[in-house]
Design a protein around this motif. Structure first.
Motif, mmCIF file in Angstrom:
data_model
loop_
_atom_site.group_PDB
_atom_site.id
_atom_site.type_symbol
_atom_site.label_atom_id
_atom_site.label_comp_id
_atom_site.label_asym_id
_atom_site.label_seq_id
_atom_site.Cartn_x
_atom_site.Cartn_y
_atom_site.Cartn_z
ATOM 1 N N ARG A 1 -14.231 -1.717 -44.501
ATOM 2 C CA ARG A 1 -14.070 -2.889 -45.372
ATOM 3 C C ARG A 1 -14.884 -2.730 -46.658
ATOM 4 N N LYS A 2 -16.041 -2.104 -46.574
ATOM 5 C CA LYS A 2 -16.832 -1.849 -47.772
ATOM 6 C C LYS A 2 -16.087 -0.925 -48.720
ATOM 7 N N GLN A 3 -15.437 0.108 -48.148
ATOM 8 C CA GLN A 3 -14.684 1.037 -48.977
ATOM 9 C C GLN A 3 -13.462 0.367 -49.600
ATOM 10 N N LEU A 4 -12.811 -0.508 -48.836
ATOM 11 C CA LEU A 4 -11.634 -1.198 -49.355
ATOM 12 C C LEU A 4 -11.998 -2.186 -50.456
ATOM 13 N N ASN A 5 -13.200 -2.722 -50.414
ATOM 14 C CA ASN A 5 -13.621 -3.703 -51.410
ATOM 15 C C ASN A 5 -14.110 -3.066 -52.710
ATOM 16 N N LYS A 6 -14.298 -1.749 -52.697
ATOM 17 C CA LYS A 6 -14.757 -1.072 -53.904
ATOM 18 C C LYS A 6 -13.622 -0.965 -54.915
ATOM 19 N N LYS A 7 -13.985 -1.021 -56.170
ATOM 20 C CA LYS A 7 -12.981 -0.824 -57.203
ATOM 21 C C LYS A 7 -12.665 0.662 -57.322
ATOM 22 N N VAL A 8 -11.375 0.975 -57.303
ATOM 23 C CA VAL A 8 -10.943 2.371 -57.293
ATOM 24 C C VAL A 8 -10.255 2.696 -58.606
ATOM 25 N N SER A 9 -10.614 3.796 -59.207
ATOM 26 C CA SER A 9 -9.978 4.214 -60.455
ATOM 27 C C SER A 9 -8.580 4.745 -60.182
ATOM 28 N N SER A 10 -7.717 4.672 -61.188
ATOM 29 C CA SER A 10 -6.328 5.096 -61.027
ATOM 30 C C SER A 10 -6.194 6.594 -60.864
ATOM 31 N N SER A 11 -7.224 7.360 -61.226
ATOM 32 C CA SER A 11 -7.160 8.813 -61.121
ATOM 33 C C SER A 11 -7.540 9.332 -59.744
ATOM 34 N N SER A 12 -7.960 8.460 -58.856
ATOM 35 C CA SER A 12 -8.368 8.884 -57.511
ATOM 36 C C SER A 12 -7.143 9.155 -56.656
ATOM 37 N N ASN A 13 -7.368 9.749 -55.473
ATOM 38 C CA ASN A 13 -6.275 10.100 -54.565
ATOM 39 C C ASN A 13 -5.917 8.951 -53.648
ATOM 40 N N ASP A 14 -5.807 7.787 -54.223
ATOM 41 C CA ASP A 14 -5.387 6.587 -53.501
ATOM 42 C C ASP A 14 -6.222 6.331 -52.246
ATOM 43 N N PRO A 15 -7.537 6.196 -52.366
ATOM 44 C CA PRO A 15 -8.368 5.932 -51.181
ATOM 45 C C PRO A 15 -8.067 4.587 -50.539
ATOM 46 N N GLN A 16 -7.530 3.638 -51.326
ATOM 47 C CA GLN A 16 -7.162 2.343 -50.736
ATOM 48 C C GLN A 16 -6.125 2.540 -49.633
ATOM 49 N N LYS A 17 -5.146 3.385 -49.923
ATOM 50 C CA LYS A 17 -4.107 3.669 -48.934
ATOM 51 C C LYS A 17 -4.696 4.392 -47.724
ATOM 52 N N TYR A 18 -5.603 5.334 -47.988
ATOM 53 C CA TYR A 18 -6.236 6.098 -46.904
ATOM 54 C C TYR A 18 -7.040 5.191 -45.987
ATOM 55 N N TYR A 19 -7.902 4.354 -46.585
ATOM 56 C CA TYR A 19 -8.739 3.480 -45.768
ATOM 57 C C TYR A 19 -7.924 2.371 -45.111
ATOM 58 N N GLY A 20 -6.789 2.010 -45.729
ATOM 59 C CA GLY A 20 -5.893 1.049 -45.088
ATOM 60 C C GLY A 20 -5.334 1.607 -43.793
ATOM 61 N N LYS A 21 -4.966 2.891 -43.825
ATOM 62 C CA LYS A 21 -4.475 3.540 -42.604
ATOM 63 C C LYS A 21 -5.584 3.657 -41.567
ATOM 64 N N GLU A 22 -6.783 4.000 -42.037
ATOM 65 C CA GLU A 22 -7.917 4.111 -41.120
ATOM 66 C C GLU A 22 -8.225 2.767 -40.461
ATOM 67 N N LEU A 23 -8.094 1.696 -41.240
ATOM 68 C CA LEU A 23 -8.340 0.361 -40.700
ATOM 69 C C LEU A 23 -7.310 0.012 -39.635
ATOM 70 N N LYS A 24 -6.066 0.384 -39.873
ATOM 71 C CA LYS A 24 -5.007 0.112 -38.900
ATOM 72 C C LYS A 24 -5.259 0.862 -37.597
ATOM 73 N N ILE A 25 -5.658 2.135 -37.706
ATOM 74 C CA ILE A 25 -5.961 2.928 -36.510
ATOM 75 C C ILE A 25 -7.165 2.349 -35.776
ATOM 76 N N ALA A 26 -8.182 1.946 -36.539
ATOM 77 C CA ALA A 26 -9.378 1.358 -35.926
ATOM 78 C C ALA A 26 -9.029 0.076 -35.181
ATOM 79 N N LYS A 27 -8.139 -0.724 -35.746
ATOM 80 C CA LYS A 27 -7.709 -1.952 -35.068
ATOM 81 C C LYS A 27 -6.978 -1.630 -33.768
ATOM 82 N N SER A 28 -6.160 -0.570 -33.781
ATOM 83 C CA SER A 28 -5.442 -0.178 -32.573
ATOM 84 C C SER A 28 -6.403 0.258 -31.477
#
Length: 213
Positions: free
Chosen positions: A97-124
């Motif tokens: 959640r800390k990583q998802l709340n960070k502001k991400v620059s447009s040049s990054s490798n979409d960490p929001q999407k990555y941590y979103g998947k990690e969050l889904k797996i963690a919930k499972s």
């Protein structure tokens, strides 16, 4: 180039699985090594002066020692790992959640999407942990009542339901994985089609191998 020491290789996975099974066998078979109520039942039979044949009544609370179930099984092998896993998952959710709340620059490798998947797996996986607690705690609570309050009587039907829940827990995990994780769901469907419906596709083995990896 730095070497990643945390990579899960097939060998490490096999060793971890083997260790889990060995520990499970040792803990589960402990009553067969002598920690049971057999001697207690024999002494009771002799003290009663009964001349009838010694017959063991095959009931859970009759043959299994409550000291083993509570002190050894519950307080050593169930409750501490359960609390430890709960703390680990809380920390994992906090970090994600800390990583998802960070502001991400447009040049990054979409960490929001990555941590979103990690969050889904963690919930499972947290759901698996919750179902484990829901399945096993009722039986251990009843065992604690039986040991610490001998005068308290619990209905046998509650004991049978609690035992049934512990056995049913093993069947819950594949269902949770299939519904919550797409790769597992795809692999299960392909295994079902291949071995039960005799339907095979060229990508079956590749998809199953990717899911395992």
């Amino acid at each position: 180039m730095e070497r990643n020491q945390s990579v899960v290789t097939p060998r490490r996975a096999a060793v971890a699985i083997a260790c889990c099974w060995i520990v499970s066998f040792l803990v589960g078979l402990t009553p067969m090594f002598g920690w049971n109520n057999l001697n207690k039942m024999r002494r009771t039979h002799e003290l009663n002066g009964s001349h009838s044949e010694f017959v063991i009544k095959c009931q859970f609370e009759t043959v299994i020692s409550m000291e083993y179930m509570v002190y050894f099984n519950f307080f050593v092998w169930v409750l501490p790992p359960l609390l430890l896993m709960l703390l680990i998952y809380l920390e994992v959710f906090n970090l994600i959640r800390k990583q998802l709340n960070k502001k991400v620059s447009s040049s990054s490798n979409d960490p929001q999407k990555y941590y979103g998947k990690e969050l889904k797996i963690a919930k499972s996986l947290a759901l698996v942990l919750f179902l484990f607690a829901l399945s096993w705690l009722p039986l251990h609570v009843l065992n604690c009542i039986t040991l610490f309050c001998p005068s308290c009587e619990t209905p046998h039907i509650l004991t049978y339901i609690a035992i049934f829940l512990t056995h049913g827990n093993s069947a819950m995990n594949p269902i949770v994985y299939a519904f919550r994780i797409k790769k597992f769901r795809t692999a299960f469907l392909q295994i079902w089609n291949q071995y039960f419906c005799c339907k095979t596709t060229k990508t079956d083995s590749n998809t199953i191998a990717e899911t395992v990896n």
